[in-house]
Design a protein around this motif. Structure first.
Motif, PDB file in Angstrom:
ATOM      1  N   ASP A  56      71.317 164.211 132.858  1.00  0.00           N
ATOM      2  CA  ASP A  56      72.180 163.331 132.069  1.00  0.00           C
ATOM      3  C   ASP A  56      72.179 161.904 132.602  1.00  0.00           C
ATOM      4  O   ASP A  56      72.851 161.034 132.056  1.00  0.00           O
ATOM      5  CB  ASP A  56      73.611 163.876 132.033  1.00  0.00           C
ATOM      6  CG  ASP A  56      74.193 164.018 133.438  1.00  0.00           C
ATOM      7  OD1 ASP A  56      73.442 163.843 134.423  1.00  0.00           O
ATOM      8  OD2 ASP A  56      75.401 164.313 133.548  1.00  0.00           O
ATOM      9  N   LYS A  57      71.406 161.644 133.653  1.00  0.00           N
ATOM     10  CA  LYS A  57      71.308 160.300 134.251  1.00  0.00           C
ATOM     11  C   LYS A  57      69.932 159.716 133.947  1.00  0.00           C
ATOM     12  O   LYS A  57      68.898 160.326 134.247  1.00  0.00           O
ATOM     13  CB  LYS A  57      71.549 160.358 135.753  1.00  0.00           C
ATOM     14  CG  LYS A  57      72.953 160.786 136.132  1.00  0.00           C
ATOM     15  CD  LYS A  57      73.123 160.800 137.640  1.00  0.00           C
ATOM     16  CE  LYS A  57      74.570 161.099 138.025  1.00  0.00           C
ATOM     17  NZ  LYS A  57      75.058 162.383 137.480  1.00  0.00           N
ATOM     18  N   ALA A  58      69.908 158.543 133.342  1.00  0.00           N
ATOM     19  CA  ALA A  58      68.660 157.923 132.916  1.00  0.00           C
ATOM     20  C   ALA A  58      67.677 157.696 134.068  1.00  0.00           C
ATOM     21  O   ALA A  58      66.475 157.961 133.901  1.00  0.00           O
ATOM     22  CB  ALA A  58      68.949 156.605 132.205  1.00  0.00           C
ATOM     23  N   PRO A  59      68.113 157.194 135.244  1.00  0.00           N
ATOM     24  CA  PRO A  59      67.145 156.999 136.335  1.00  0.00           C
ATOM     25  C   PRO A  59      66.452 158.298 136.749  1.00  0.00           C
ATOM     26  O   PRO A  59      65.264 158.300 137.070  1.00  0.00           O
ATOM     27  CB  PRO A  59      68.007 156.434 137.475  1.00  0.00           C
ATOM     28  CG  PRO A  59      69.166 155.782 136.791  1.00  0.00           C
ATOM     29  CD  PRO A  59      69.447 156.649 135.611  1.00  0.00           C
ATOM     30  N   ILE A  60      67.181 159.403 136.743  1.00  0.00           N
ATOM     31  CA  ILE A  60      66.573 160.689 137.107  1.00  0.00           C
ATOM     32  C   ILE A  60      65.602 161.130 136.020  1.00  0.00           C
ATOM     33  O   ILE A  60      64.525 161.680 136.310  1.00  0.00           O
ATOM     34  CB  ILE A  60      67.665 161.746 137.331  1.00  0.00           C
ATOM     35  CG1 ILE A  60      68.544 161.348 138.521  1.00  0.00           C
ATOM     36  CG2 ILE A  60      67.043 163.119 137.563  1.00  0.00           C
ATOM     37  CD1 ILE A  60      69.673 162.308 138.790  1.00  0.00           C
ATOM     38  N   ARG A  61      65.924 160.869 134.758  1.00  0.00           N
ATOM     39  CA  ARG A  61      64.996 161.203 133.673  1.00  0.00           C
ATOM     40  C   ARG A  61      63.709 160.395 133.810  1.00  0.00           C
ATOM     41  O   ARG A  61      62.607 160.925 133.595  1.00  0.00           O
ATOM     42  CB  ARG A  61      65.655 160.947 132.312  1.00  0.00           C
ATOM     43  CG  ARG A  61      66.837 161.861 132.020  1.00  0.00           C
ATOM     44  CD  ARG A  61      67.170 161.908 130.546  1.00  0.00           C
ATOM     45  NE  ARG A  61      67.594 160.629 130.013  1.00  0.00           N
ATOM     46  CZ  ARG A  61      68.834 160.151 130.060  1.00  0.00           C
ATOM     47  NH1 ARG A  61      69.791 160.872 130.659  1.00  0.00           N
ATOM     48  NH2 ARG A  61      69.145 158.994 129.527  1.00  0.00           N
TER      49      ARG A  61
END
Length: 460
Positions: A126-131
């Motif tokens: 749910d976190k863009a940097p991790i995606r």
């Protein structure tokens, strides 16, 4: 040979020699006297000893042969034993190598599976940097493992097919939840754009497909996806499926190569679309597609069938210098602005039945190798078929021309069907040639065009 056997042979030879000498000594000298007796007995002794020595020599040769044979057999056995040891050692090494290779392969596959699973999990965060981290990890994994490229490309396509709504303008309200939701949408848009760029980057073959980053033979399935500022310029794919996709922003496909089927059925292009110099090697389906901006197919090639049934062009539809090798159909197509087919070539059957063209229509220098069907077509403005040739029948039954209808000059090699056609303005057929007299039953011409056409071509 054993010692007992050897002793027996020696005794036997001695006995045999003694027997021979005795026989020759007594039986062979019977009746002799003086010198003859002595000579005969010496001769008997010599013969007996010669026989004994000869027998011993033969036996010695036999023993020598036995020893040589035994030596050779021993050497042969040693060689076979050594070869067997070497073979066993080689088999052992090969087995160990196979075991090591299998273990290494299994370990590598486990590492790939673990990396794939971990990266896919990151892509679902749910976190863009991790995606983003998961996205680039998958890219590295595919680059290093060619057999995984289609799987990873399919995963990225599946991610892009997930529902998504563009963020729109930032909220005016200072509500933290609204602001956070908008920021999350903005971040998701960036992740999606990054995923698109990963795919397009690895679909660039470069000169002679020499780029090491090129992933060959990739099929893209982006059906129903929301795509942003698509850029597939100079790319090459095995097949593409964009059925029902939404293209936000400009979509660029210039010089795209599609080796297999291409489907854009029901897709929506929200802005201008560049499909210049595209080569579709198999079927291409644009049925029900909507182009809200201008759509340019200039110089493209359709090697297979091309379906544009029910397509809607809100802007200009440009098909200049397009080659249609297969059957092409624009039935029920809607052109909200100009439709341009300058120097296009239709090498197979061509159908425009019930199409509606709101802007000016131009077919300059076009060749219809099998003729063309324009039955029930509505040309709201001028329709110009200049320097065009119909090598087969030309069907304009119940066609409606709202502006100037110009067929000057046009070559009609086959029959021209103008039954019940309506010409609201003048129709120019000056310079047109007819292989067969045009069929005009029920046609309505303005400003005496019928009389001019009938007089010029003897159809009255």
């Amino acid at each position: 040979m054993s010692t007992g056997t050897l002793t027996a042979v020696v005794i036997g030879l001695t006995v045999f020699t003694t027997a021979v000498v005795t026989v020759l000594w007594w039986a062979g000298t019977r009746g002799l006297t003086d010198d003859k007796l002595v000579t005969a007995r010496f001769e008997a002794l010599r013969i007996g000893l010669s026989i004994g020595i000869g027998g011993g020599g033969v036996f010695a040769l036999y023993l020598t042969w036995r020893r040589q044979r035994a030596t050779e057999d021993d050497l042969d056995n040693r060689e076979r034993a050594l070869a067997l040891q070497q073979q066993v050692a080689a088999d052992t090494v090969a087995h160990q190598q196979r075991t090591a290779d299998t273990s290494e392969k299994d370990a590598a596959e486990r590492r790939i599976t673990e990396l794939y699973t971990k990266s896919a999990d990151q892509l679902g965060s749910d976190k863009a940097p991790i995606r983003l981290a998961g996205l680039y990890a998958l890219e590295r994994l595919a680059q290093g493992n060619p057999e995984q490229r289609q799987t990873i490309a399919s995963l990225l396509c599946a991610y892009l097919r997930m529902p998504f709504q563009l963020p729109g303008e930032p909220p005016i309200e200072t509500d933290k939840d609204l602001v956070a939701a908008h920021q999350a949408q903005v971040q998701e848009r960036e992740v999606r754009v990054a995923a698109q760029r990963v795919l397009s980057h690895h679909l660039l073959p470069g000169p002679d497909q020499a780029l090491p980053t090129f992933w060959s033979g990739i099929t893209l399935d982006l059906s129903g996806a929301t795509l942003i500022d698509v850029d597939l310029i100079d790319c090459r794919v095995k097949a593409v499926r964009f059925a029902g996709a939404t293209f936000e922003g400009a979509a660029q496909f210039r010089n795209l190569r599609v080796d297999g089927p291409a489907s854009f059925a029901g897709a929506h292009f929200a802005a201008d679309t560049g499909l210049e110099l595209v080569r579709f090697s198999a079927s291409a389906d644009f049925s029900g597609t909507r182009f809200s901006g201008h759509a340019e197919f200039i110089g493209s090639t359709f090697a297979g069938s091309a379906g544009f049934d029910g397509v809607k062009f809100d802007g200009r539809g440009g098909f200049e210098r397009v080659t249609f090798d297969g059957v092409v159909s624009f039935e029920n197509a809607e052109f909200g602005a100009a439709a341009r087919f300058h120097h296009a070539e239709f090498r197979a059957a061509c159908r425009f039945g019930k199409a509606e063209i709101a802007g000016k229509t131009t077919f300059y220098g076009v060749r219809f190798a099998r003729g063309g069907v324009f039955d029930n077509v509505t040309f709201a403005e001028d329709a110009e078929f200049v320097h065009t040739s119909f090598d087969g029948p030309a069907w304009f039954r119940r066609a409606r021309f709202g502006g100037l209808a110009r067929f000057d000059p046009v070559k009609f090699a086959g029959p021209v069907h103008l039954e019940n056609a309506e010409f609201a303005d003048s129709a120019a057929f000056g310079g047109a040639t007819f292989g067969v007299a045009p069929i005009l039953e029920g046609a309505e011409f303005a400003k005496g065009t019928r009389a001019v056409l009938e007089e010029a071509h003897g159809t009255g």
